[in-house]
Design a protein around this motif. Structure first.
Motif, PDB file in Angstrom:
ATOM      1  N   MET B  31       0.827  -1.209   0.000  1.00 43.54           N
ATOM      2  CA  MET B  31       0.000   0.000   0.000  1.00 43.54           C
ATOM      3  C   MET B  31       0.859   1.256   0.000  1.00 43.54           C
ATOM      4  N   PHE B  33       0.251   5.549   0.461  1.00 42.75           N
ATOM      5  CA  PHE B  33      -0.715   6.503   0.976  1.00 42.75           C
ATOM      6  C   PHE B  33      -0.356   7.895   0.474  1.00 42.75           C
ATOM      7  N   TYR B  35      -1.053  11.945   1.178  1.00 39.31           N
ATOM      8  CA  TYR B  35      -1.523  12.902   2.160  1.00 39.31           C
ATOM      9  C   TYR B  35      -1.444  14.322   1.604  1.00 39.31           C
ATOM     10  N   LEU B  43      -1.630  16.511   8.792  1.00 43.07           N
ATOM     11  CA  LEU B  43      -1.696  15.719   7.573  1.00 43.07           C
ATOM     12  C   LEU B  43      -3.084  15.111   7.431  1.00 43.07           C
ATOM     13  N   GLU B  58     -10.597   8.946   0.789  1.00 45.59           N
ATOM     14  CA  GLU B  58     -11.190   9.379   2.053  1.00 45.59           C
ATOM     15  C   GLU B  58     -12.311  10.375   1.774  1.00 45.59           C
ATOM     16  N   LEU B  92       2.203  14.650   0.112  1.00 49.32           N
ATOM     17  CA  LEU B  92       3.200  13.673   0.538  1.00 49.32           C
ATOM     18  C   LEU B  92       2.710  12.265   0.267  1.00 49.32           C
ATOM     19  N   LEU B  96       4.245   2.086   4.518  1.00 48.27           N
ATOM     20  CA  LEU B  96       4.511   1.421   5.786  1.00 48.27           C
ATOM     21  C   LEU B  96       5.775   0.604   5.605  1.00 48.27           C
ATOM     22  N   VAL B 102      10.021  -2.534  14.247  1.00 50.14           N
ATOM     23  CA  VAL B 102       8.630  -2.105  14.240  1.00 50.14           C
ATOM     24  C   VAL B 102       8.330  -1.430  12.915  1.00 50.14           C
ATOM     25  N   TYR B 103       7.074  -1.468  12.582  1.00 50.26           N
ATOM     26  CA  TYR B 103       6.632  -0.818  11.356  1.00 50.26           C
ATOM     27  C   TYR B 103       6.233   0.619  11.632  1.00 50.26           C
ATOM     28  N   GLY B 104       6.846   1.531  10.882  1.00 51.43           N
ATOM     29  CA  GLY B 104       6.435   2.932  10.943  1.00 51.43           C
ATOM     30  C   GLY B 104       6.217   3.411   9.532  1.00 51.43           C
ATOM     31  N   TYR B 105       5.663   4.562   9.394  1.00 52.97           N
ATOM     32  CA  TYR B 105       5.396   5.117   8.079  1.00 52.97           C
ATOM     33  C   TYR B 105       6.552   6.010   7.651  1.00 52.97           C
ATOM     34  N   PHE B 107       7.821   8.739   4.891  1.00 56.17           N
ATOM     35  CA  PHE B 107       7.249   9.730   4.004  1.00 56.17           C
ATOM     36  C   PHE B 107       8.253  10.161   2.946  1.00 56.17           C
ATOM     37  N   GLY B 108       7.699  10.487   1.769  1.00 53.87           N
ATOM     38  CA  GLY B 108       8.512  11.165   0.783  1.00 53.87           C
ATOM     39  C   GLY B 108       8.795  12.584   1.250  1.00 53.87           C
ATOM     40  N   SER B 109       9.665  13.248   0.520  1.00 51.30           N
ATOM     41  CA  SER B 109      10.088  14.590   0.940  1.00 51.30           C
ATOM     42  C   SER B 109       9.029  15.648   0.665  1.00 51.30           C
TER      43      SER B 109
END
Lengths: 110, 116
Positions: B31, B33, B35, B43, B58, B92, B96, B102-105, B107-109
């Motif tokens: 996936m 995402f 934003y 965000l 959304e 942005l 994941l 651990v899994y965190g998100y 982000f692109g710049s």
């Protein structure tokens, strides 16, 4: 819909003072994550809390997850100028979807 | 953790035109995402893009305005169509990804869009 409230909106501290930001969710969260966004930058993942009552530390940063898994806090001890930025909490409400708090802008006076 | 290359980093566009933003990930992800972050704001999730299926939008965001492509597991585009000044924002992409344990998100710049 799902909301994550975050306070304060803004805090300006003297270098060396402590800082805390708080998040509160309208519903129980499966986990909560914290992100830091430097001015002009993008959010960077700091940590994830999963268990009820969990406390985690990263050097001067202490993260807590409430017993009911509806609230969380980030505390910075003895702030430094490198701590400047916006701190966001983000609740994972189901699946992989995150709902972000409004963020707390931290400014540090040296 | 994953590394995301997002472009353009910024653009100034005329109202009524469209801009396509690209995100390339250095690993395969299920996936992606998208934003939006308006100046000084938090965000807001626009949509979730899965490979091989239509994106899930959304509330408040529609496919005609923000068409998304996801041709493979490492790439996605978001188009901001028929732009108006209200679309001025930072966009942005995020995935994941697994860090040490651990899994965190990640982000692109970001793409800083100004519509004039």
């Amino acid at each position: 819909g799902q909301q994550v409230m975050q306070i304060p909106q803004y805090q300006h501290v003297q270098e060396g003072e402590d800082f805390t930001t708080y998040c509160n969710s309208s519903t129980t969260l499966s986990n909560i994550q914290w992100y830091k966004q430097r001015p002009g930058g993008h959010p960077v993942f700091l940590i994830q809390l999963v268990k009820s009552g969990e406390v985690k530390k990263q050097k001067r940063l202490t993260f807590q997850f409430g017993e009911a898994k509806k609230n969380s806090s980030l505390h910075i001890t003895a702030t430094q100028t490198t701590d400047v930025g916006t701190y966001f909490c983000a609740g994972r409400v189901g699946g992989n979807k995150l709902v972000f708090g409004a963020g707390t802008i931290l400014r540090v006076k040296s | 953790s994953a590394v995301i290359s997002q472009k353009p980093s910024r653009d100034i566009c005329q109202r009524g035109t469209s801009l396509t933003i690209q995100c390339q990930v250095d690993s395969q992800v299920t996936m992606m995402f998208w934003y939006r972050q308006q100046p000084g704001q938090s965000l807001t999730l626009i949509a979730t893009a899965n490979q091989g299926s239509e994106a899930t939008y959304e509330s408040g965001f529609v496919i005609d305005k923000f068409p998304i492509s996801r041709p493979n597991l490492t790439f996605s585009t978001l188009t901001v169509s028929n732009m108006s000044p209200e679309d001025s924002s930072i966009y942005l992409c995020s995935v994941l990804s697994r860090g040490r344990s651990v899994y965190g998100y990640t982000f692109g710049s970001g793409t800083r869009l100004t519509v004039v």
